[in-house]
Design a protein around this motif. Structure first.
Motif, short mmCIF file in Angstrom:
data_model
loop_
_atom_site.label_atom_id
_atom_site.label_comp_id
_atom_site.label_asym_id
_atom_site.label_seq_id
_atom_site.Cartn_x
_atom_site.Cartn_y
_atom_site.Cartn_z
N LEU A 155 42.10 38.83 43.71
CA LEU A 155 41.76 39.97 42.95
C LEU A 155 43.16 40.74 42.47
CD1 LEU A 155 39.19 41.27 45.54
CD2 LEU A 155 38.77 40.89 43.29
N MET A 156 44.15 40.76 43.11
CA MET A 156 45.34 41.26 42.45
C MET A 156 45.84 40.55 41.36
SD MET A 156 46.20 44.08 44.25
CE MET A 156 47.89 44.22 43.88
N GLU A 157 45.66 39.28 41.32
CA GLU A 157 45.98 38.52 40.11
C GLU A 157 45.49 38.81 38.84
OE1 GLU A 157 45.70 33.77 39.05
OE2 GLU A 157 47.21 34.25 40.74
N LEU A 158 43.98 39.17 39.17
CA LEU A 158 43.16 39.63 37.84
C LEU A 158 43.54 40.92 37.62
CD1 LEU A 158 39.68 38.53 39.51
CD2 LEU A 158 40.77 37.37 37.30
N ILE A 159 43.89 41.92 38.59
CA ILE A 159 44.27 42.95 38.08
C ILE A 159 45.57 43.08 37.27
CG2 ILE A 159 45.31 45.22 39.08
CD1 ILE A 159 43.40 44.87 41.41
N ALA A 160 46.82 42.18 37.66
CA ALA A 160 48.12 42.27 36.93
C ALA A 160 47.85 41.73 35.78
CB ALA A 160 48.92 41.19 38.05
N PHE A 161 46.66 40.69 35.35
CA PHE A 161 46.64 39.92 34.08
C PHE A 161 45.64 40.92 33.40
CE2 PHE A 161 48.33 36.18 36.26
CZ PHE A 161 49.17 36.03 35.44
N GLY A 162 45.39 42.08 33.63
CA GLY A 162 44.62 42.88 32.95
C GLY A 162 43.18 42.42 32.86
N ARG A 163 42.65 41.89 33.69
CA ARG A 163 41.12 41.43 33.71
C ARG A 163 40.38 42.19 34.68
NH1 ARG A 163 42.61 35.16 34.66
NH2 ARG A 163 40.51 34.90 34.68
N LEU A 164 40.44 43.33 34.65
CA LEU A 164 39.72 44.24 35.60
C LEU A 164 38.19 44.30 35.25
CD1 LEU A 164 41.30 47.99 36.07
CD2 LEU A 164 40.48 46.14 37.99
N ASP A 165 37.93 44.01 33.91
CA ASP A 165 36.51 43.94 33.33
C ASP A 165 35.84 42.80 34.01
OD1 ASP A 165 36.82 46.46 32.47
OD2 ASP A 165 37.09 45.84 30.46
N GLN A 166 36.57 41.88 34.32
CA GLN A 166 36.05 40.46 34.68
C GLN A 166 35.76 40.40 36.27
OE1 GLN A 166 38.03 37.29 33.36
NE2 GLN A 166 38.88 38.18 31.44
N ILE A 167 36.11 41.48 37.13
CA ILE A 167 35.95 41.49 38.39
C ILE A 167 34.54 42.17 38.66
CG2 ILE A 167 36.81 42.28 40.65
CD1 ILE A 167 39.56 42.63 39.27
N LYS A 168 33.67 41.19 39.47
CA LYS A 168 32.38 41.58 39.85
C LYS A 168 32.39 41.61 41.33
CE LYS A 168 31.22 41.26 35.49
NZ LYS A 168 31.32 42.27 34.67
N GLY A 169 31.25 42.35 41.83
CA GLY A 169 31.11 42.47 43.33
C GLY A 169 31.03 41.07 44.03
N ALA A 170 30.58 40.06 43.20
CA ALA A 170 30.50 38.89 43.93
C ALA A 170 31.84 37.96 43.94
CB ALA A 170 29.52 37.76 42.90
N HIS A 171 32.77 38.52 43.52
CA HIS A 171 34.11 38.08 43.61
C HIS A 171 34.43 38.27 45.17
CE1 HIS A 171 35.35 37.71 39.27
NE2 HIS A 171 35.91 36.91 39.87
N GLY A 172 35.40 37.29 45.68
CA GLY A 172 35.66 37.37 46.96
C GLY A 172 34.72 36.68 48.10
N LYS A 173 35.20 36.40 49.03
CA LYS A 173 34.37 35.74 50.10
C LYS A 173 34.08 36.87 51.02
CE LYS A 173 35.57 30.84 50.07
NZ LYS A 173 36.82 30.73 48.82
N VAL A 174 35.13 37.59 51.46
CA VAL A 174 35.17 38.79 52.43
C VAL A 174 35.55 39.82 51.78
CG1 VAL A 174 35.30 37.10 54.32
CG2 VAL A 174 37.19 38.18 53.52
N LEU A 175 36.23 40.13 50.80
CA LEU A 175 36.92 41.22 50.35
C LEU A 175 36.46 41.36 48.94
CD1 LEU A 175 38.96 43.59 51.12
CD2 LEU A 175 40.77 42.23 50.05
N GLN A 176 35.87 42.76 48.39
CA GLN A 176 35.65 42.98 47.06
C GLN A 176 36.24 44.00 46.62
OE1 GLN A 176 31.17 45.05 48.19
NE2 GLN A 176 31.23 43.20 46.97
N LEU A 177 36.22 44.21 45.23
CA LEU A 177 36.86 45.26 44.46
C LEU A 177 35.71 46.12 43.79
CD1 LEU A 177 39.88 46.44 43.88
CD2 LEU A 177 39.46 45.28 41.58
N ARG A 178 35.45 47.28 43.99
CA ARG A 178 34.65 48.24 43.41
C ARG A 178 34.98 49.41 42.68
NH1 ARG A 178 30.63 48.29 48.00
NH2 ARG A 178 30.74 50.22 47.32
N PRO A 179 34.30 49.75 41.81
CA PRO A 179 34.72 51.13 41.25
C PRO A 179 34.66 52.36 42.43
CG PRO A 179 33.21 50.32 39.73
CD PRO A 179 33.17 49.37 40.87
N LYS A 180 35.67 53.50 42.68
CA LYS A 180 35.80 54.29 43.36
C LYS A 180 36.07 55.46 42.97
CE LYS A 180 36.64 55.93 47.73
NZ LYS A 180 35.59 56.35 48.47
N ALA A 181 35.08 56.28 42.59
CA ALA A 181 35.21 57.87 41.94
C ALA A 181 33.83 58.27 42.17
CB ALA A 181 35.50 57.20 40.38
#
Length: 225
Positions: A155-181
């Motif tokens: 997930l951090m690699e995707l963030i670093a490469f500016g690919r935030l929009d490609q990250i979905k809730g299905a990413h990750g086996k145990v940890l996910q990245l979601r909007p928090k606002a």
């Protein structure tokens, strides 16, 4: 106001004292008003339990019990002991992600030692009637830590490469990245696909429900042996 517990043993003793109480009963002991619903007060349950157990961190970027290196996580469950929602861990850094190491990450530190506090909190149960379960201390096993690290690094690699929009809730086996606002107008700095600064919704790291369900199952299967 309860003082900060002097040891992990004392913290677990305090958990035992409140196990089986409703949130309304605990709130009455602490002279805290109970909201009719939690739609506008999502953090109320956690704040009540922090107060009851003597957590001192408040909004500081440290564990809830910094002297004990213990993080408190409430876990809403249904009548069958299944988690009702994913568990928020912490805000994700959307800038400066390059070069960060897992061992130094806030996710790793937050999850190094967790006091889980299950709450029977099905949606039809009013906040005052929700029941506090038996709290327990958890540290990730080597295999759990490896899964968390792998997801975090991806997930951090995707963030670093500016690919935030490609990250979905299905990413990750145990940890996910979601909007928090609280709303869609709350924007923060992030990195765009071309490496330039952009504005984006804040994101948070969350533990997936199947991961917390496995933690609960393991804990209470051991307890019943």
């Amino acid at each position: 106001m309860p003082t900060s517990p002097a040891s992990v043993t004392e913290l677990l003793e305090r958990c035992a004292l409140i196990a089986g109480l409703t949130l309304g009963q605990l709130a009455a002991q602490l002279q805290v008003p109970v909201p009719a619903d939690l739609r506008r007060e999502k953090g109320w349950t956690g704040q009540l339990l922090e107060m009851a157990l003597g957590a001192t961190a408040g909004s500081q970027a440290v564990q809830d019990f910094p002297e004990l290196a213990v993080e408190l996580k409430t876990l809403p469950i249904d009548q069958y002991g299944k988690p009702l929602e994913s568990t928020y861990v912490c805000v994700a850094p959307l800038t400066g992600a390059t070069g960060q190491q897992w061992q130094e990450s806030w996710v790793c530190r937050k999850l190094s030692q967790v006091l889980w506090l299950p709450i029977l909190a099905e949606r039809h149960i009013a906040p005052a009637e929700r029941i506090i379960g038996q709290g327990f201390l958890w540290q990730p096993s080597p295999s759990e830590a490896a899964l968390l690290q792998q997801d975090w690094e991806e997930l951090m690699e995707l963030i670093a490469f500016g690919r935030l929009d490609q990250i979905k809730g299905a990413h990750g086996k145990v940890l996910q990245l979601r909007p928090k606002a609280a709303d869609s107008k709350a924007l923060t700095a992030a990195i765009g696909p071309d490496g330039r600064p952009v504005q984006s919704l804040p994101r948070g790291f969350y533990l997936k429900t199947q991961f917390t369900a496995a933690i609960l199952q393991q804990q209470f299967a051991l307890a019943h042996r």
